[in-house]
Motif scaffolding. Structure first.
Motif, mmCIF file in Angstrom:
data_model
loop_
_atom_site.group_PDB
_atom_site.id
_atom_site.type_symbol
_atom_site.label_atom_id
_atom_site.label_comp_id
_atom_site.label_asym_id
_atom_site.label_seq_id
_atom_site.Cartn_x
_atom_site.Cartn_y
_atom_site.Cartn_z
ATOM 1 N N TRP A 1 -7.302 9.218 -5.649
ATOM 2 C CA TRP A 1 -6.477 8.013 -5.751
ATOM 3 C C TRP A 1 -5.004 8.384 -5.901
ATOM 4 O O TRP A 1 -4.129 7.822 -5.240
ATOM 5 N N GLU A 2 -4.739 9.372 -6.748
ATOM 6 C CA GLU A 2 -3.353 9.791 -6.983
ATOM 7 C C GLU A 2 -2.686 10.264 -5.696
ATOM 8 O O GLU A 2 -1.512 9.988 -5.468
ATOM 9 N N ALA A 3 -3.447 10.962 -4.858
ATOM 10 C CA ALA A 3 -2.863 11.486 -3.617
ATOM 11 C C ALA A 3 -2.339 10.364 -2.724
ATOM 12 O O ALA A 3 -1.357 10.547 -2.001
ATOM 13 N N THR A 4 -2.946 9.186 -2.791
ATOM 14 C CA THR A 4 -2.454 8.091 -1.939
ATOM 15 C C THR A 4 -1.132 7.537 -2.459
ATOM 16 O O THR A 4 -0.371 6.956 -1.710
ATOM 17 N N TYR A 5 -0.868 7.705 -3.747
ATOM 18 C CA TYR A 5 0.405 7.239 -4.314
ATOM 19 C C TYR A 5 1.527 8.262 -4.146
ATOM 20 O O TYR A 5 2.693 7.937 -4.297
ATOM 21 N N GLU A 6 1.114 9.512 -3.881
ATOM 22 C CA GLU A 6 2.116 10.584 -3.839
ATOM 23 C C GLU A 6 2.483 10.984 -2.417
ATOM 24 O O GLU A 6 3.310 11.871 -2.216
ATOM 25 N N GLU B 1 4.131 11.538 1.025
ATOM 26 C CA GLU B 1 5.547 11.457 1.403
ATOM 27 C C GLU B 1 5.722 11.028 2.848
ATOM 28 O O GLU B 1 6.803 10.613 3.252
ATOM 29 N N THR B 2 4.678 11.159 3.652
ATOM 30 C CA THR B 2 4.751 10.738 5.052
ATOM 31 C C THR B 2 3.491 9.923 5.370
ATOM 32 O O THR B 2 2.499 9.986 4.629
ATOM 33 N N SER B 3 3.529 9.224 6.500
ATOM 34 C CA SER B 3 2.337 8.456 6.880
ATOM 35 C C SER B 3 1.175 9.389 7.214
ATOM 36 O O SER B 3 0.011 9.048 7.016
ATOM 37 N N GLU B 4 1.517 10.611 7.667
ATOM 38 C CA GLU B 4 0.447 11.592 7.941
ATOM 39 C C GLU B 4 -0.229 12.021 6.629
ATOM 40 O O GLU B 4 -1.454 12.132 6.565
ATOM 41 N N ASP B 5 0.585 12.241 5.580
ATOM 42 C CA ASP B 5 0.017 12.588 4.265
ATOM 43 C C ASP B 5 -0.913 11.483 3.781
ATOM 44 O O ASP B 5 -1.972 11.735 3.216
ATOM 45 N N LEU B 6 -0.455 10.247 3.979
ATOM 46 C CA LEU B 6 -1.240 9.109 3.490
ATOM 47 C C LEU B 6 -2.570 9.010 4.237
ATOM 48 O O LEU B 6 -3.632 8.820 3.631
ATOM 49 N N ALA B 7 -2.500 9.172 5.565
ATOM 50 C CA ALA B 7 -3.735 9.120 6.364
ATOM 51 C C ALA B 7 -4.694 10.230 5.932
ATOM 52 O O ALA B 7 -5.910 10.023 5.852
ATOM 53 N N GLU B 8 -4.144 11.400 5.617
ATOM 54 C CA GLU B 8 -4.984 12.529 5.184
ATOM 55 C C GLU B 8 -5.620 12.226 3.815
ATOM 56 O O GLU B 8 -6.803 12.524 3.587
ATOM 57 N N ALA B 9 -4.826 11.616 2.931
ATOM 58 C CA ALA B 9 -5.368 11.257 1.608
ATOM 59 C C ALA B 9 -6.520 10.261 1.764
ATOM 60 O O ALA B 9 -7.560 10.400 1.101
ATOM 61 N N MET C 1 -7.147 -4.673 10.258
ATOM 62 C CA MET C 1 -6.056 -3.791 10.705
ATOM 63 C C MET C 1 -5.787 -2.749 9.619
ATOM 64 O O MET C 1 -5.707 -3.093 8.435
ATOM 65 N N ASP C 2 -5.644 -1.521 10.023
ATOM 66 C CA ASP C 2 -5.307 -0.458 9.066
ATOM 67 C C ASP C 2 -4.690 0.708 9.828
ATOM 68 O O ASP C 2 -4.933 0.880 11.025
ATOM 69 N N TYR C 3 -3.912 1.496 9.108
ATOM 70 C CA TYR C 3 -3.314 2.688 9.711
ATOM 71 C C TYR C 3 -4.325 3.829 9.802
ATOM 72 O O TYR C 3 -4.307 4.621 10.751
ATOM 73 N N CYS D 1 -3.589 -9.577 2.746
ATOM 74 C CA CYS D 1 -3.185 -8.170 2.633
ATOM 75 C C CYS D 1 -3.321 -7.769 1.160
ATOM 76 O O CYS D 1 -2.510 -8.169 0.328
ATOM 77 N N VAL D 2 -4.340 -7.008 0.869
ATOM 78 C CA VAL D 2 -4.679 -6.698 -0.531
ATOM 79 C C VAL D 2 -4.611 -5.183 -0.754
ATOM 80 O O VAL D 2 -5.193 -4.413 0.013
ATOM 81 N N GLY D 3 -3.898 -4.785 -1.766
ATOM 82 C CA GLY D 3 -3.873 -3.373 -2.145
ATOM 83 C C GLY D 3 -2.931 -2.517 -1.322
ATOM 84 O O GLY D 3 -2.875 -1.302 -1.520
ATOM 85 N N THR D 4 -2.183 -3.124 -0.442
ATOM 86 C CA THR D 4 -1.409 -2.360 0.547
ATOM 87 C C THR D 4 0.083 -2.407 0.264
ATOM 88 O O THR D 4 0.822 -1.532 0.714
ATOM 89 N N PHE D 5 0.529 -3.395 -0.490
ATOM 90 C CA PHE D 5 1.916 -3.394 -0.955
ATOM 91 C C PHE D 5 1.911 -2.672 -2.304
ATOM 92 O O PHE D 5 1.689 -3.264 -3.363
ATOM 93 N N THR D 6 2.102 -1.368 -2.218
ATOM 94 C CA THR D 6 2.014 -0.518 -3.407
ATOM 95 C C THR D 6 2.788 0.771 -3.146
ATOM 96 O O THR D 6 3.392 0.918 -2.075
ATOM 97 N N TYR D 7 2.760 1.687 -4.100
ATOM 98 C CA TYR D 7 3.505 2.939 -3.982
ATOM 99 C C TYR D 7 3.128 3.705 -2.715
ATOM 100 O O TYR D 7 1.943 3.894 -2.428
ATOM 101 N N ALA D 8 4.117 4.163 -1.985
ATOM 102 C CA ALA D 8 3.949 5.065 -0.830
ATOM 103 C C ALA D 8 3.123 4.460 0.301
ATOM 104 O O ALA D 8 2.571 5.194 1.125
#
Ligand code: SAM
Length: 209
Positions: free
Chosen positions: A8-13, A15-23, A87-89, A127-134
């Protein structure tokens, strides 16, 4: 004290959309268990019930933006809605959402960019849970307004903390001043009950602009 799961923490940290997709690639299989069972995530049912109160037909076309594994879609389907697009990234989260069997169409898109969806396509957007950190910033409201028809509704959550840090309210007020949308309700409600985290739960009506 309870430890927040590391995935869970990795999704907040990210730094790029690629990092987020990987998390999310690493987390997708355990997402439902970690959020609902471990963290007491109640955002999906609360927001789905909020939106349901505004819609007058179960055959409304609904866009679940940032659908994740499809928790919101499951609640909407249980309320009787039968035209829900997801819809999701993250392709991995979309893959989990597909397994739920509640969506008509799956759309892979980055909400931080212009969406490849025609104007006024949906009667409602959630849109639930998506307006948040990172994750997704306030400018994305414009695209949600564009793809939702005038007279339709947009229901979303903004995690407490990110709400203040990312100035979501300022963009919400700008769009109100521009008569793009009209606030119906805005509440602070439980979000991650086991973590004592709340979110803003908002519903707007889209105006003709
Ligand atoms: C915390 S999950 C919420 C998922 C689901 N709505 C729920 O309530 O369980 C956030 C979701 O937003 C997606 N997301 C993050 N950034 C995004 C972006 N820029 N565009 C589209 N989706 C994004 C993630 O892939 C993830 O599935």
């Amino acid at each position: 004290m309870r430890q927040t799961p590391k995935l869970w923490e990795a999704t907040y940290e990210a730094e790029t959309s690629e990092d987020l997709a990987e998390a999310y690639r690493k987390w997708c299989a355990l997402y439902d268990r970690d959020t609902v069972k471990v963290m007491g995530y109640v955002g999906p049912q609360t927001a789905a019930a909020m939106l349901d109160a505004y819609l007058d037909s179960k055959s409304c076309r609904v866009l679940d933006a940032g659908c994740g594994t499809g928790l919101v879609g499951e609640f909407l389907r249980s309320f009787g809605y039968n035209h829900i697009d997801a819809m999701d990234y993250s392709p991995d989260m979309l893959g989990e959402a597909e397994k739920k069997g509640v969506y008509n169409r799956l759309i892979q898109a980055d909400m931080n960019d212009k969406l490849n969806i025609p104007d006024d396509c949906y009667d409602a957007t959630i849109c639930v849970g998506t307006f948040t950190y990172a994750h997704v910033g306030p400018h994305a409201f414009e695209e949600l307004v564009r793809v939702t028809r005038p007279g339709g509704y947009i229901c979303f959550t903004i995690r407490d903390g990110a709400y203040q840090d990312y100035n979501y309210r300022e963009k919400m007020l700008d769009l109100e001043a521009e008569e793009q949308w009209e606030l119906q309700e805005l509440w602070e409600k439980d979000y991650l009950t086991n973590e004592n985290v709340t979110a803003k739960f908002c519903t707007y009506k889209v105006l003709a602009g």
